[in-house]
Design an enzyme around this catalytic site. Structure first.
Site, mmCIF file in Angstrom:
data_model
loop_
_atom_site.group_PDB
_atom_site.id
_atom_site.type_symbol
_atom_site.label_atom_id
_atom_site.label_comp_id
_atom_site.label_asym_id
_atom_site.label_seq_id
_atom_site.Cartn_x
_atom_site.Cartn_y
_atom_site.Cartn_z
ATOM 1 N N SER A 185 77.364 5.831 70.094
ATOM 2 C CA SER A 185 78.206 4.879 69.888
ATOM 3 C C SER A 185 79.284 5.422 69.511
ATOM 4 O O SER A 185 80.122 6.720 68.689
ATOM 5 C CB SER A 185 77.439 4.528 68.302
ATOM 6 O OG SER A 185 77.631 3.998 66.840
ATOM 7 N N GLU A 217 80.299 5.240 66.143
ATOM 8 C CA GLU A 217 80.458 5.706 64.938
ATOM 9 C C GLU A 217 80.621 7.446 65.227
ATOM 10 O O GLU A 217 80.524 8.209 64.036
ATOM 11 C CB GLU A 217 78.669 4.867 64.659
ATOM 12 C CG GLU A 217 78.986 4.656 63.825
ATOM 13 C CD GLU A 217 79.368 4.070 62.120
ATOM 14 O OE1 GLU A 217 80.800 3.108 61.921
ATOM 15 O OE2 GLU A 217 79.246 5.133 61.398
ATOM 16 N N TYR A 252 73.224 8.133 60.471
ATOM 17 C CA TYR A 252 73.500 7.585 61.925
ATOM 18 C C TYR A 252 74.054 8.212 62.752
ATOM 19 O O TYR A 252 73.507 8.282 63.853
ATOM 20 C CB TYR A 252 73.542 6.393 61.589
ATOM 21 C CG TYR A 252 73.985 5.457 62.511
ATOM 22 C CD1 TYR A 252 72.457 4.985 63.486
ATOM 23 C CD2 TYR A 252 75.228 4.839 63.147
ATOM 24 C CE1 TYR A 252 72.767 3.975 64.887
ATOM 25 C CE2 TYR A 252 75.458 4.867 64.332
ATOM 26 C CZ TYR A 252 74.305 4.085 65.036
ATOM 27 O OH TYR A 252 74.122 3.111 66.208
HETATM 28 P P1 NAP Z 1 68.865 -3.506 67.306
HETATM 29 O O1 NAP Z 1 69.268 -4.995 67.039
HETATM 30 O O2 NAP Z 1 69.335 -3.165 65.816
HETATM 31 O O3 NAP Z 1 67.523 -3.044 67.981
HETATM 32 C C1 NAP Z 1 67.180 -1.655 67.687
HETATM 33 C C2 NAP Z 1 65.870 -2.239 68.517
HETATM 34 O O4 NAP Z 1 65.010 -0.424 68.419
HETATM 35 C C3 NAP Z 1 64.685 -3.656 68.639
HETATM 36 O O5 NAP Z 1 64.872 -3.815 69.233
HETATM 37 C C4 NAP Z 1 64.175 -2.008 67.422
HETATM 38 O O6 NAP Z 1 62.720 -2.625 67.607
HETATM 39 C C5 NAP Z 1 64.124 -0.782 68.018
HETATM 40 N N1 NAP Z 1 62.844 0.128 67.385
HETATM 41 C C6 NAP Z 1 63.947 0.601 66.281
HETATM 42 N N2 NAP Z 1 63.498 1.740 65.679
HETATM 43 C C7 NAP Z 1 62.443 1.552 67.423
HETATM 44 C C8 NAP Z 1 60.979 2.695 66.898
HETATM 45 N N3 NAP Z 1 60.541 3.938 65.930
HETATM 46 N N4 NAP Z 1 59.944 2.726 67.729
HETATM 47 C C9 NAP Z 1 60.211 1.895 68.933
HETATM 48 N N5 NAP Z 1 61.525 0.753 68.999
HETATM 49 C C10 NAP Z 1 62.226 0.796 67.833
HETATM 50 O O7 NAP Z 1 70.274 -2.282 67.723
HETATM 51 P P2 NAP Z 1 71.341 -3.425 69.045
HETATM 52 O O8 NAP Z 1 72.665 -3.726 68.214
HETATM 53 O O9 NAP Z 1 71.111 -3.484 69.830
HETATM 54 O O10 NAP Z 1 72.050 -1.723 69.374
HETATM 55 C C11 NAP Z 1 71.244 -1.132 70.474
HETATM 56 C C12 NAP Z 1 71.251 0.338 70.767
HETATM 57 O O11 NAP Z 1 72.615 0.975 70.359
HETATM 58 C C13 NAP Z 1 70.671 1.186 69.190
HETATM 59 O O12 NAP Z 1 70.200 2.521 69.407
HETATM 60 C C14 NAP Z 1 72.361 1.024 68.872
HETATM 61 O O13 NAP Z 1 72.146 2.475 68.029
HETATM 62 C C15 NAP Z 1 72.981 1.884 69.903
HETATM 63 N N6 NAP Z 1 75.080 1.118 69.175
HETATM 64 C C16 NAP Z 1 74.339 -0.135 68.710
HETATM 65 C C17 NAP Z 1 75.887 -0.973 68.679
HETATM 66 C C18 NAP Z 1 76.110 -2.387 67.724
HETATM 67 O O14 NAP Z 1 77.628 -2.806 67.672
HETATM 68 N N7 NAP Z 1 75.556 -3.233 68.386
HETATM 69 C C19 NAP Z 1 77.680 -0.052 69.107
HETATM 70 C C20 NAP Z 1 77.012 1.036 69.832
HETATM 71 C C21 NAP Z 1 75.675 1.924 69.913
HETATM 72 P P3 NAP Z 1 61.992 -3.526 66.389
HETATM 73 O O15 NAP Z 1 62.626 -5.086 67.117
HETATM 74 O O16 NAP Z 1 60.822 -3.422 66.602
HETATM 75 O O17 NAP Z 1 62.728 -3.191 65.295
HETATM 76 N N1 GDD Z 2 76.442 -5.074 57.443
HETATM 77 C C1 GDD Z 2 77.515 -4.369 56.151
HETATM 78 N N2 GDD Z 2 77.682 -5.105 55.421
HETATM 79 N N3 GDD Z 2 78.699 -4.134 56.383
HETATM 80 C C2 GDD Z 2 79.573 -4.650 55.578
HETATM 81 C C3 GDD Z 2 79.238 -4.920 54.119
HETATM 82 C C4 GDD Z 2 77.966 -6.358 54.185
HETATM 83 O O1 GDD Z 2 77.302 -6.998 52.958
HETATM 84 N N4 GDD Z 2 80.471 -5.987 53.831
HETATM 85 C C5 GDD Z 2 81.333 -4.679 54.568
HETATM 86 N N5 GDD Z 2 80.722 -4.145 55.276
HETATM 87 C C6 GDD Z 2 81.743 -3.032 56.152
HETATM 88 C C7 GDD Z 2 81.083 -1.945 56.504
HETATM 89 O O2 GDD Z 2 81.394 -1.219 55.223
HETATM 90 C C8 GDD Z 2 81.216 -1.427 58.008
HETATM 91 O O3 GDD Z 2 83.257 -0.872 57.507
HETATM 92 C C9 GDD Z 2 81.467 -3.052 58.861
HETATM 93 O O4 GDD Z 2 81.988 -4.125 57.368
HETATM 94 C C10 GDD Z 2 80.687 -3.236 59.545
HETATM 95 O O5 GDD Z 2 79.429 -2.740 58.916
HETATM 96 P P1 GDD Z 2 78.441 -2.983 60.019
HETATM 97 O O6 GDD Z 2 78.181 -4.489 60.894
HETATM 98 O O7 GDD Z 2 76.854 -2.825 58.968
HETATM 99 O O8 GDD Z 2 78.595 -2.503 61.112
HETATM 100 P P2 GDD Z 2 78.995 -0.613 61.730
HETATM 101 O O9 GDD Z 2 79.990 -0.427 62.479
HETATM 102 O O10 GDD Z 2 78.394 0.111 60.370
HETATM 103 O O11 GDD Z 2 77.599 -0.084 62.596
HETATM 104 C C11 GDD Z 2 77.736 -1.483 63.719
HETATM 105 O O12 GDD Z 2 78.024 -0.434 65.231
HETATM 106 C C12 GDD Z 2 77.712 0.836 65.434
HETATM 107 C C13 GDD Z 2 79.367 0.790 66.218
HETATM 108 O O13 GDD Z 2 80.400 1.772 66.017
HETATM 109 C C14 GDD Z 2 76.162 -1.084 63.968
HETATM 110 O O14 GDD Z 2 75.771 -1.843 64.934
HETATM 111 C C15 GDD Z 2 75.929 0.928 64.839
HETATM 112 O O15 GDD Z 2 74.520 0.504 65.389
HETATM 113 C C16 GDD Z 2 76.385 0.511 65.553
HETATM 114 O O16 GDD Z 2 76.429 2.102 66.255
#
Ligand code: NAP
Ligand code: GDD
Length: 341
Positions: free
Chosen positions: A132, A134, A155
């Site tokens: 990520s 992050e 995280y």
């Molecule tokens: P998500 O929608 O939160 O999905 C997370 C998945 O992990 C869900 O299927 C959840 O199952 C499963 N899970 C959580 N804890 C588990 C456990 N203990 N055992 C087995 N399964 C578990 O995340 P996403 O946005 O699709 O992201 C996919 C991956 O990419 C994650 O690793 C995230 O950290 C990473 N990532 C995401 C982003 C982004 O912007 N979306 C960016 C960079 C990296 P349930 O449905 O049962 O909760």
């Molecule tokens: N969730 C959330 N809720 N975020 C908020 C809010 C709120 O009410 N208000 C402001 N924010 C700001 C957060 O402080 C952060 O700076 C930004 O919005 C994005 O927050 P999220 O959408 O929660 O995503 P993230 O950037 O913290 O994390 C996501 O992206 C990562 C990749 O950079 C997640 O998908 C992570 O799993 C992923 O790795």
């Protein structure tokens, strides 16, 4: 050529659902790891349901949890995948401050459990780690594969650990393991507590008169928001290369939470400033201010390039929310997919 077999952890999540769709369309047999819960968690993949009693069903689900290493090993033995996409994680940054230990054992050690299962079984499979942006934390943008990490949350710390253990198993044991360092990617399937979905949903609800205010935290944070279906394609491309390597996947553009509010609310003809209220509960003890990815290596080596940029993404997400009929639940076309037990 024999059918390729993929295992997806996190198949019920946003990315897992798009990846399963894409791999099925490419002819793969897809196995998904899901955790048992007292209610169904498969809404994002219900449309992919295939009756597991059919011998040619290509989607199969298995109960398992990232905390359970022996189960993961047994499943790998049973499934014999060619490609493992490890997407499962406690993926919410704010929540990781409340649950740092749980986040470490799932998001961090979960990767070790999978890699160790691959090592112990000796399977010649390829492994994708969902790393990520992050991990860059407060390092100045633009961030690329050579930018140092400075994680700012439990995280992000867990993801840095998982990143390095993936590289370690590649270097130590020759496992074909890659890190996809994906910047934020969103879609109508995004979890409802992430900021983009929260904003798109509120814009539609306020426009329909179902809600008056939206409570948010830091509006100044800047993110590089792309479109999730395009990002799962990058994951697949990473596992098709002959030499395993790590890649940034991003759009290279930067917008603030404030900008995202403007895009969504303007799309429904509203002024967001009249509807957004500050709530300190949504602040993080340490914030990541500015993420912008340089994905030139992915473009050069994988031929991957994003098409949907943040303003269009905001429209796609808001339109999807507007299309939701309030209070109505679409009757399931097929039974919810569940593992055979
Ligand atoms: P998500 O929608 O939160 O999905 C997370 C998945 O992990 C869900 O299927 C959840 O199952 C499963 N899970 C959580 N804890 C588990 C456990 N203990 N055992 C087995 N399964 C578990 O995340 P996403 O946005 O699709 O992201 C996919 C991956 O990419 C994650 O690793 C995230 O950290 C990473 N990532 C995401 C982003 C982004 O912007 N979306 C960016 C960079 C990296 P349930 O449905 O049962 O909760
Ligand atoms: N969730 C959330 N809720 N975020 C908020 C809010 C709120 O009410 N208000 C402001 N924010 C700001 C957060 O402080 C952060 O700076 C930004 O919005 C994005 O927050 P999220 O959408 O929660 O995503 P993230 O950037 O913290 O994390 C996501 O992206 C990562 C990749 O950079 C997640 O998908 C992570 O799993 C992923 O790795």
């Amino acid at each position: 050529m024999s059918r390729r077999i993929a295992l997806i952890t996190g198949i019920t999540g946003q990315d897992g659902s798009y990846l399963a769709e894409m791999l099925l369309s490419k002819g793969y047999a897809v196995h998904g790891l899901i955790r048992r819960s007292s209610t169904f968690s498969t809404t994002r993949i219900d449309h992919l349901y295939q009756d597991p009693h059919e011998p040619d069903a290509r989607l199969r689900l298995h109960y398992g949890d990232l905390a359970d290493g022996s189960r993961i090993t047994t499943l790998l033995e049973q499934i014999q995948p060619d490609e493992v996409y490890h997407l499962a994680a406690q993926s919410h940054v704010r929540v990781s401050f409340d649950e740092p230990e749980f986040t470490g054992t799932t998001t961090g050690l979960g990767t070790t459990r999978l890699l160790e299962a691959i090592r112990m079984t000796g399977l010649p499979c390829r492994f994708y780690q969902a790393s990520s942006s992050e991990m860059y934390g407060i390092t100045a943008p633009p961030q690329s594969e050579t930018t140092p990490f400075h994680p700012r949350s439990p995280y992000a710390c867990a993801k840095v650990y998982a990143y390095w253990i993936t590289r370690n198993y590649r270097e130590a044991y020759g496992i074909h393991a890659v890190n996809g360092i994906l910047f934020n990617h969103e879609s109508p399937r995004r979890g409802e507590t992430f900021v983009t979905r929260k904003i798109a949903r509120a814009a539609a609800r306020i426009a329909r008169g179902e809600q008056q205010y939206l409570h948010l935290g830091n509006l100044e944070a800047r993110r590089d928001w792309g479109y999730a279906p395009e990002y799962v394609d990058a994951m697949w491309r990473m596992l098709q290369t002959d030499t395993p390597d790590d890649y940034v996947v991003a759009t290279g553009t930067s917008y603030s939470v404030r900008d995202f509010l403007t895009f969504c609310f303007a799309h429904v003809g509203l002024d967001w400033e009249r509807h957004v209220r500050f709530d300190e509960r949504y602040l993080r003890p340490s914030e990541v201010p500015d993420l912008v990815g340089d994905a030139s290596k992915a473009e050069r080596d994988l031929g991957w390039k994003p098409a949907v940029l943040t303003p269009e993404l905001a429209r796609i997400m808001t339109d999807a929310e507007l299309a939701e009929v309030p209070g109505a639940r679409t009757p399931a076309a097929a039974p919810a997919p569940q593992p055979q037990v």
